[in-house]
Scaffold this motif. Sequence first.
Motif, PDB file in Angstrom:
ATOM      1  N   GLU A 120       0.836  -1.209   0.000  1.00  0.00           N
ATOM      2  CA  GLU A 120       0.000   0.000   0.000  1.00  0.00           C
ATOM      3  C   GLU A 120       0.871   1.260   0.000  1.00  0.00           C
ATOM      4  OE1 GLU A 120      -3.378   0.418   0.052  1.00  0.00           O
ATOM      5  OE2 GLU A 120      -3.572   2.495   0.762  1.00  0.00           O
ATOM      6  N   ILE A 121       1.969   1.205   0.735  1.00  0.00           N
ATOM      7  CA  ILE A 121       2.893   2.355   0.770  1.00  0.00           C
ATOM      8  C   ILE A 121       3.558   2.517  -0.597  1.00  0.00           C
ATOM      9  CG2 ILE A 121       4.945   3.343   1.867  1.00  0.00           C
ATOM     10  CD1 ILE A 121       4.241   1.673   4.390  1.00  0.00           C
ATOM     11  N   HIS A 122       4.007   1.407  -1.144  1.00  0.00           N
ATOM     12  CA  HIS A 122       4.619   1.462  -2.482  1.00  0.00           C
ATOM     13  C   HIS A 122       3.630   2.030  -3.496  1.00  0.00           C
ATOM     14  CE1 HIS A 122       8.469  -0.291  -1.709  1.00  0.00           C
ATOM     15  NE2 HIS A 122       7.997  -1.442  -1.278  1.00  0.00           N
ATOM     16  N   ALA A 123       2.373   1.559  -3.428  1.00  0.00           N
ATOM     17  CA  ALA A 123       1.360   2.002  -4.395  1.00  0.00           C
ATOM     18  C   ALA A 123       1.118   3.503  -4.286  1.00  0.00           C
ATOM     19  CB  ALA A 123       0.062   1.233  -4.179  1.00  0.00           C
ATOM     20  N   ALA A 124       1.126   4.021  -3.028  1.00  0.00           N
ATOM     21  CA  ALA A 124       0.890   5.444  -2.825  1.00  0.00           C
ATOM     22  C   ALA A 124       1.954   6.286  -3.514  1.00  0.00           C
ATOM     23  CB  ALA A 124       0.853   5.757  -1.330  1.00  0.00           C
ATOM     24  N   TRP A 125       3.146   5.740  -3.616  1.00  0.00           N
ATOM     25  CA  TRP A 125       4.257   6.477  -4.226  1.00  0.00           C
ATOM     26  C   TRP A 125       4.509   6.051  -5.664  1.00  0.00           C
ATOM     27  CZ3 TRP A 125       6.318  10.743  -2.134  1.00  0.00           C
ATOM     28  CH2 TRP A 125       5.987  10.989  -0.800  1.00  0.00           C
ATOM     29  N   GLY A 126       3.588   5.236  -6.210  1.00  0.00           N
ATOM     30  CA  GLY A 126       3.707   4.841  -7.605  1.00  0.00           C
ATOM     31  C   GLY A 126       4.886   3.940  -7.894  1.00  0.00           C
ATOM     32  N   ARG A 127       5.291   3.164  -6.868  1.00  0.00           N
ATOM     33  CA  ARG A 127       6.425   2.252  -7.066  1.00  0.00           C
ATOM     34  C   ARG A 127       5.912   0.833  -7.272  1.00  0.00           C
ATOM     35  NH1 ARG A 127       8.971   5.269  -2.292  1.00  0.00           N
ATOM     36  NH2 ARG A 127       7.775   3.791  -1.068  1.00  0.00           N
ATOM     37  N   SER A 128       6.696   0.049  -7.976  1.00  0.00           N
ATOM     38  CA  SER A 128       6.279  -1.332  -8.184  1.00  0.00           C
ATOM     39  C   SER A 128       6.578  -2.166  -6.940  1.00  0.00           C
ATOM     40  CB  SER A 128       6.984  -1.916  -9.409  1.00  0.00           C
ATOM     41  OG  SER A 128       8.384  -1.845  -9.219  1.00  0.00           O
ATOM     42  N   GLY A 129       7.465  -1.660  -6.061  1.00  0.00           N
ATOM     43  CA  GLY A 129       7.705  -2.377  -4.812  1.00  0.00           C
ATOM     44  C   GLY A 129       9.016  -3.121  -4.764  1.00  0.00           C
ATOM     45  N   GLY A 130      10.115  -2.409  -4.811  1.00  0.00           N
ATOM     46  CA  GLY A 130      11.439  -3.027  -4.649  1.00  0.00           C
ATOM     47  C   GLY A 130      11.757  -3.098  -3.174  1.00  0.00           C
ATOM     48  N   GLY A 131      12.998  -3.331  -2.829  1.00  0.00           N
ATOM     49  CA  GLY A 131      13.389  -3.343  -1.418  1.00  0.00           C
ATOM     50  C   GLY A 131      12.705  -4.457  -0.663  1.00  0.00           C
ATOM     51  N   ARG A 132      11.652  -4.127   0.089  1.00  0.00           N
ATOM     52  CA  ARG A 132      10.928  -5.167   0.823  1.00  0.00           C
ATOM     53  C   ARG A 132      10.062  -5.979  -0.119  1.00  0.00           C
ATOM     54  NH1 ARG A 132       8.212  -3.753   6.530  1.00  0.00           N
ATOM     55  NH2 ARG A 132       7.728  -5.965   6.460  1.00  0.00           N
ATOM     56  N   GLY A 133      10.186  -5.713  -1.427  1.00  0.00           N
ATOM     57  CA  GLY A 133       9.492  -6.563  -2.390  1.00  0.00           C
ATOM     58  C   GLY A 133       7.976  -6.427  -2.334  1.00  0.00           C
ATOM     59  N   GLY A 134       7.506  -5.365  -1.692  1.00  0.00           N
ATOM     60  CA  GLY A 134       6.065  -5.165  -1.616  1.00  0.00           C
ATOM     61  C   GLY A 134       5.366  -6.157  -0.714  1.00  0.00           C
ATOM     62  N   ARG A 135       6.143  -6.945   0.026  1.00  0.00           N
ATOM     63  CA  ARG A 135       5.533  -7.942   0.913  1.00  0.00           C
ATOM     64  C   ARG A 135       5.492  -7.409   2.343  1.00  0.00           C
ATOM     65  NH1 ARG A 135       9.074 -11.427  -1.722  1.00  0.00           N
ATOM     66  NH2 ARG A 135      10.409 -11.400   0.095  1.00  0.00           N
ATOM     67  N   GLY A 136       4.656  -8.033   3.120  1.00  0.00           N
ATOM     68  CA  GLY A 136       4.653  -7.770   4.551  1.00  0.00           C
ATOM     69  C   GLY A 136       3.812  -6.579   4.954  1.00  0.00           C
ATOM     70  N   GLU A 137       3.722  -6.406   6.276  1.00  0.00           N
ATOM     71  CA  GLU A 137       2.936  -5.321   6.861  1.00  0.00           C
ATOM     72  C   GLU A 137       3.757  -4.675   7.962  1.00  0.00           C
ATOM     73  OE1 GLU A 137      -0.496  -7.437   8.255  1.00  0.00           O
ATOM     74  OE2 GLU A 137      -1.234  -7.819   6.234  1.00  0.00           O
ATOM     75  N   LYS A 138       3.315  -3.509   8.405  1.00  0.00           N
ATOM     76  CA  LYS A 138       3.933  -2.933   9.590  1.00  0.00           C
ATOM     77  C   LYS A 138       2.853  -2.366  10.500  1.00  0.00           C
ATOM     78  CE  LYS A 138       4.819   1.863   8.347  1.00  0.00           C
ATOM     79  NZ  LYS A 138       5.756   2.972   8.521  1.00  0.00           N
ATOM     80  N   ALA A 139       3.174  -2.277  11.773  1.00  0.00           N
ATOM     81  CA  ALA A 139       2.212  -1.779  12.758  1.00  0.00           C
ATOM     82  C   ALA A 139       2.085  -0.265  12.639  1.00  0.00           C
ATOM     83  CB  ALA A 139       2.669  -2.153  14.162  1.00  0.00           C
ATOM     84  N   VAL A 140       0.877   0.232  12.885  1.00  0.00           N
ATOM     85  CA  VAL A 140       0.602   1.670  12.842  1.00  0.00           C
ATOM     86  C   VAL A 140       0.045   2.077  14.207  1.00  0.00           C
ATOM     87  CG1 VAL A 140      -0.724   3.489  11.716  1.00  0.00           C
ATOM     88  CG2 VAL A 140       0.071   1.521  10.376  1.00  0.00           C
ATOM     89  N   VAL A 141       0.718   3.007  14.850  1.00  0.00           N
ATOM     90  CA  VAL A 141       0.286   3.462  16.176  1.00  0.00           C
ATOM     91  C   VAL A 141      -0.654   4.653  15.997  1.00  0.00           C
ATOM     92  CG1 VAL A 141       1.056   4.343  18.408  1.00  0.00           C
ATOM     93  CG2 VAL A 141       2.491   2.725  17.163  1.00  0.00           C
ATOM     94  N   PRO A 142      -1.872   4.584  16.556  1.00  0.00           N
ATOM     95  CA  PRO A 142      -2.792   5.709  16.414  1.00  0.00           C
ATOM     96  C   PRO A 142      -2.297   6.943  17.165  1.00  0.00           C
ATOM     97  CG  PRO A 142      -3.711   4.062  17.895  1.00  0.00           C
ATOM     98  CD  PRO A 142      -2.446   3.488  17.348  1.00  0.00           C
ATOM     99  N   PRO A 143      -2.845   8.122  16.809  1.00  0.00           N
ATOM    100  CA  PRO A 143      -2.300   9.376  17.368  1.00  0.00           C
ATOM    101  C   PRO A 143      -2.502   9.544  18.873  1.00  0.00           C
ATOM    102  CG  PRO A 143      -4.199   9.813  15.956  1.00  0.00           C
ATOM    103  CD  PRO A 143      -3.879   8.374  15.796  1.00  0.00           C
ATOM    104  N   ASP A 144      -3.416   8.783  19.472  1.00  0.00           N
ATOM    105  CA  ASP A 144      -3.612   8.938  20.913  1.00  0.00           C
ATOM    106  C   ASP A 144      -2.868   7.867  21.715  1.00  0.00           C
ATOM    107  OD1 ASP A 144      -5.215   6.847  20.200  1.00  0.00           O
ATOM    108  OD2 ASP A 144      -7.026   7.572  21.195  1.00  0.00           O
ATOM    109  N   GLU A 145      -1.843   7.273  21.085  1.00  0.00           N
ATOM    110  CA  GLU A 145      -0.964   6.364  21.824  1.00  0.00           C
ATOM    111  C   GLU A 145       0.463   6.891  21.711  1.00  0.00           C
ATOM    112  OE1 GLU A 145      -1.875   3.106  23.323  1.00  0.00           O
ATOM    113  OE2 GLU A 145      -2.973   2.075  21.720  1.00  0.00           O
ATOM    114  N   ASP A 146       1.261   6.666  22.721  1.00  0.00           N
ATOM    115  CA  ASP A 146       2.669   7.069  22.712  1.00  0.00           C
ATOM    116  C   ASP A 146       3.455   6.052  23.537  1.00  0.00           C
ATOM    117  OD1 ASP A 146       2.235   7.677  25.371  1.00  0.00           O
ATOM    118  OD2 ASP A 146       2.845   9.766  25.227  1.00  0.00           O
ATOM    119  N   PRO A 147       4.782   6.211  23.658  1.00  0.00           N
ATOM    120  CA  PRO A 147       5.540   5.194  24.399  1.00  0.00           C
ATOM    121  C   PRO A 147       5.020   4.935  25.814  1.00  0.00           C
ATOM    122  CG  PRO A 147       7.037   6.497  23.091  1.00  0.00           C
ATOM    123  CD  PRO A 147       5.681   7.153  22.950  1.00  0.00           C
TER     124      PRO A 147
END
Lengths: 134, 338
Positions: B20-47
Amino acid sequence: MTTPEIWRIARENARLVGYRCTSCGWVAFPERKRVCKRCRAPADFEEIELKPYGRVLAYVVQHRLPKGFETPLPVAVVELADGLRVYGHLVECAPEDVRVGLEVEADLRVMYEEEGARVYSYKFRPREREREGS
Amino acid sequence: MPQLVGYGVYLPRYRIAVSEIHAAWGRSGGGRGGRGEKAVVPPDEDPLTLGVKAARAALAQAGVEGRHLSAVLAASTSTGYAEGALAAPLAYHLGAEGDVFVGDFGLSSRSVTAAMRAAMDALASGQGKHAFALAVAAERLIAEPGSSYELSYSGGAGALLLASQGGFAEVVGFASHTSGFVGRSRREGRSHGLVDERFMMQQFLAHVQGSVERLLKAIEIPPEEFAHVVVQAPEGRWAVRALKKLGLPAEKLVSTFPQLGYAGCASLLIDLARALDQAAPGELLLVVSYGPGGSDALALRVTKSPPKADVEAQLQRKELVSYPVYLRYQGLLGEERR
Ligand SMILES: [Zn+2]
């Protein structure tokens, strides 16, 4: 910075500490009281650690809020397991999934920022078994 | 030797697909190969909010109350404060106050093992009337949109509860490899500069090898005796390369990188929790940190069947978000950036 107003109830807020009337069981939160609202008389209160879960009694979905709030924002009156009612934001829950009776749990969140410091309190989110059921 | 008596994690519910990140930037998805996910912390959470939840999970698992902590050590590179403690308010939320030793560690992802070491040293010092020390690592990393860091930077928290006795695993060794090499760095409130990633990885490998070799020599255990290996690495493939360099099969690596991305200090404790979930009595675990300034390595021996944190279940509990929602959650849209 922690302002005097925030520090006064910091302990109750951080650890969900309430005060239970020893004669009728009514729970005061977050401030310790001298007079029980239900007995309508001076009463003794014992400190209790509130169970961090309960049910939605009533809710509204806010659409028009000042800057800094996510909208639409579901806000609910929650009856905690210890019987007291508190008011709180619902998170990790789409407005269309909120209903009266929804089981929710208290979840520590950043409420707002003031004078360069974050102020924390509890919001509510659906309990995990509610999600499994849906 | 200090023992592990409990552990816990808190993983944000929200995730974004790397594709999804690659798509937003118009990339075909090199590097991490377009695979996998990452966690997203909402704005009302912090360390702090993340750390408190991981710590509560560790305490609940061990059946220990917060007021029985004699030391709370916290590591994070993303509190956002130039001054403003993390460990003390965290301890306070857990019910630990008064006669409690606290310490804040940061400025390098490696500092998670400094916090763990400080927890062990606090126990060894015998100070404080209680027998438990807690090490917590929590992050909410924010990457510049469009940068390579954006493909991995995430957040979450892990906590480890230690005591002098009565645990399910013991720390059998700790070794450090420190140098003047800094690697990834950034100014407060700024993004990372462009770096030579290949050079960065070579330095990472050299530092990891340095701490591990020193550890293994000190405890006289050959690398092949370790059943599970955790290596803190800002890129998933770096950790795989580290195992290769140490002469270990890649299957021994325990990592949440494909599901969560890189959560700085927290990654090490989250991956360790996943390893402990799988570990059996008698097994040895190798845990290696890395960040600006070097690497620390620990050896753990499992003595009893560990209780479960069920990291797997938390990995499954997720909700994917779109790139615009991700940007909003990171505080990167609109004027209220933080
Ligand atoms: Zn009463």
